[in-house]
Design a protein around this motif. Structure first.
Motif, PDB file in Angstrom:
ATOM      1  N   TYR A   6      36.674  23.749  42.613  1.00 27.54           N
ATOM      2  CA  TYR A   6      36.378  24.690  43.689  1.00 27.54           C
ATOM      3  C   TYR A   6      36.612  26.131  43.218  1.00 27.54           C
ATOM      4  CZ  TYR A   6      36.859  27.168  48.132  1.00 27.54           C
ATOM      5  OH  TYR A   6      36.734  28.074  49.166  1.00 27.54           O
ATOM      6  N   LEU A   7      37.732  26.358  42.542  1.00 28.10           N
ATOM      7  CA  LEU A   7      38.023  27.708  42.052  1.00 28.10           C
ATOM      8  C   LEU A   7      36.976  28.166  41.039  1.00 28.10           C
ATOM      9  CD1 LEU A   7      41.917  27.600  41.664  1.00 28.10           C
ATOM     10  CD2 LEU A   7      40.580  28.713  43.466  1.00 28.10           C
ATOM     11  N   ILE A   8      36.538  27.276  40.172  1.00 27.81           N
ATOM     12  CA  ILE A   8      35.482  27.612  39.209  1.00 27.81           C
ATOM     13  C   ILE A   8      34.220  28.012  39.956  1.00 27.81           C
ATOM     14  CG2 ILE A   8      33.916  26.637  37.467  1.00 27.81           C
ATOM     15  CD1 ILE A   8      36.362  24.943  36.520  1.00 27.81           C
ATOM     16  N   GLN A   9      33.883  27.243  40.986  1.00 28.25           N
ATOM     17  CA  GLN A   9      32.702  27.534  41.793  1.00 28.25           C
ATOM     18  C   GLN A   9      32.807  28.911  42.454  1.00 28.25           C
ATOM     19  OE1 GLN A   9      32.202  25.220  45.412  1.00 28.25           O
ATOM     20  NE2 GLN A   9      30.075  24.859  44.845  1.00 28.25           N
ATOM     21  N   LYS A  10      34.022  29.293  42.817  1.00 26.02           N
ATOM     22  CA  LYS A  10      34.248  30.590  43.462  1.00 26.02           C
ATOM     23  C   LYS A  10      34.515  31.706  42.446  1.00 26.02           C
ATOM     24  CE  LYS A  10      33.702  29.140  47.578  1.00 26.02           C
ATOM     25  NZ  LYS A  10      32.474  29.505  48.267  1.00 26.02           N
ATOM     26  N   ASN A  11      34.369  31.396  41.163  1.00 26.52           N
ATOM     27  CA  ASN A  11      34.532  32.366  40.079  1.00 26.52           C
ATOM     28  C   ASN A  11      35.958  32.912  40.006  1.00 26.52           C
ATOM     29  OD1 ASN A  11      33.391  33.554  37.842  1.00 26.52           O
ATOM     30  ND2 ASN A  11      32.773  35.401  38.942  1.00 26.52           N
ATOM     31  N   ILE A  12      36.928  32.027  40.226  1.00 26.21           N
ATOM     32  CA  ILE A  12      38.348  32.374  40.151  1.00 26.21           C
ATOM     33  C   ILE A  12      38.967  31.606  38.993  1.00 26.21           C
ATOM     34  CG2 ILE A  12      40.587  32.250  41.327  1.00 26.21           C
ATOM     35  CD1 ILE A  12      39.021  32.432  43.990  1.00 26.21           C
ATOM     36  N   SER A  13      39.694  32.276  38.147  1.00 32.52           N
ATOM     37  CA  SER A  13      40.371  31.627  37.032  1.00 32.52           C
ATOM     38  C   SER A  13      41.600  30.884  37.554  1.00 32.52           C
ATOM     39  CB  SER A  13      40.791  32.659  35.987  1.00 32.52           C
ATOM     40  OG  SER A  13      41.626  32.056  35.016  1.00 32.52           O
ATOM     41  N   ASN A  49      38.310  36.448  48.474  1.00 33.17           N
ATOM     42  CA  ASN A  49      37.701  37.629  47.866  1.00 33.17           C
ATOM     43  C   ASN A  49      38.745  38.457  47.112  1.00 33.17           C
ATOM     44  OD1 ASN A  49      35.089  37.059  48.706  1.00 33.17           O
ATOM     45  ND2 ASN A  49      35.339  38.150  50.631  1.00 33.17           N
ATOM     46  N   ASP A  50      39.899  38.658  47.710  1.00 31.29           N
ATOM     47  CA  ASP A  50      40.968  39.401  47.038  1.00 31.29           C
ATOM     48  C   ASP A  50      41.451  38.668  45.790  1.00 31.29           C
ATOM     49  OD1 ASP A  50      40.894  41.432  48.928  1.00 31.29           O
ATOM     50  OD2 ASP A  50      42.544  40.605  50.113  1.00 31.29           O
ATOM     51  N   THR A  51      41.580  37.356  45.902  1.00 34.79           N
ATOM     52  CA  THR A  51      42.041  36.547  44.773  1.00 34.79           C
ATOM     53  C   THR A  51      41.015  36.584  43.648  1.00 34.79           C
ATOM     54  OG1 THR A  51      43.262  35.137  46.298  1.00 34.79           O
ATOM     55  CG2 THR A  51      42.833  34.240  44.107  1.00 34.79           C
ATOM     56  N   ARG A  52      39.753  36.532  43.983  1.00 37.95           N
ATOM     57  CA  ARG A  52      38.693  36.598  42.965  1.00 37.95           C
ATOM     58  C   ARG A  52      38.761  37.921  42.205  1.00 37.95           C
ATOM     59  NH1 ARG A  52      34.429  36.275  46.046  1.00 37.95           N
ATOM     60  NH2 ARG A  52      34.379  34.016  46.010  1.00 37.95           N
ATOM     61  N   ARG A  53      39.005  38.998  42.919  1.00 36.57           N
ATOM     62  CA  ARG A  53      39.097  40.305  42.267  1.00 36.57           C
ATOM     63  C   ARG A  53      40.268  40.371  41.279  1.00 36.57           C
ATOM     64  NH1 ARG A  53      38.186  42.100  47.761  1.00 36.57           N
ATOM     65  NH2 ARG A  53      35.958  42.439  47.990  1.00 36.57           N
ATOM     66  N   LYS A  54      41.364  39.707  41.616  1.00 35.51           N
ATOM     67  CA  LYS A  54      42.542  39.720  40.753  1.00 35.51           C
ATOM     68  C   LYS A  54      42.387  38.801  39.547  1.00 35.51           C
ATOM     69  CE  LYS A  54      45.984  40.184  44.420  1.00 35.51           C
ATOM     70  NZ  LYS A  54      47.133  39.492  45.032  1.00 35.51           N
ATOM     71  N   TYR A  55      41.784  37.622  39.756  1.00 37.90           N
ATOM     72  CA  TYR A  55      41.750  36.572  38.727  1.00 37.90           C
ATOM     73  C   TYR A  55      40.333  36.111  38.440  1.00 37.90           C
ATOM     74  CZ  TYR A  55      46.435  36.624  40.667  1.00 37.90           C
ATOM     75  OH  TYR A  55      47.648  37.033  41.155  1.00 37.90           O
ATOM     76  N   ILE A  56      39.445  37.044  38.192  1.00 42.15           N
ATOM     77  CA  ILE A  56      38.051  36.703  37.971  1.00 42.15           C
ATOM     78  C   ILE A  56      37.897  35.852  36.705  1.00 42.15           C
ATOM     79  CG2 ILE A  56      37.468  38.799  36.714  1.00 42.15           C
ATOM     80  CD1 ILE A  56      34.819  38.724  38.454  1.00 42.15           C
ATOM     81  N   ALA A  57      37.123  34.797  36.827  1.00 40.11           N
ATOM     82  CA  ALA A  57      36.848  33.915  35.683  1.00 40.11           C
ATOM     83  C   ALA A  57      35.734  34.552  34.859  1.00 40.11           C
ATOM     84  CB  ALA A  57      36.428  32.533  36.173  1.00 40.11           C
ATOM     85  N   ARG A  58      35.981  34.643  33.577  1.00 39.41           N
ATOM     86  CA  ARG A  58      34.978  35.292  32.703  1.00 39.41           C
ATOM     87  C   ARG A  58      34.354  34.293  31.773  1.00 39.41           C
ATOM     88  NH1 ARG A  58      35.868  40.837  33.490  1.00 39.41           N
ATOM     89  NH2 ARG A  58      37.921  41.184  34.327  1.00 39.41           N
TER      90      ARG A  58
END
Length: 58
Positions: A6-13, A49-58
């Motif tokens: 789920y986190l990968i899908q949301k682009n969160i590391s 959204n806030d979490t994605r900004r902090k821990y964006i998966a690259r």
């Protein structure tokens, strides 16, 4: 779907998130297991959204 998928899908590391905020990571993982992914997204929308900004998966 697992919480990590789920986190990968949301682009969160997941790794960065778990290391920086272990308590929140565990809390969210436990909540995710108990509900449908769409319900989880609706409940955590702005926090995601806030979490994605902090821990964006690259």
């Amino acid at each position: 779907m697992t919480f990590e998928e789920y986190l990968i899908q949301k682009n969160i590391s997941a790794e960065q998130f778990q290391q920086a905020e272990p308590a929140r990571y565990v809390e969210w993982k436990e909540e995710f297991v108990q509900m449908h992914p769409e319900s989880f997204t609706a409940q955590k929308k702005f926090l995601l959204n806030d979490t994605r900004r902090k821990y964006i998966a690259r």
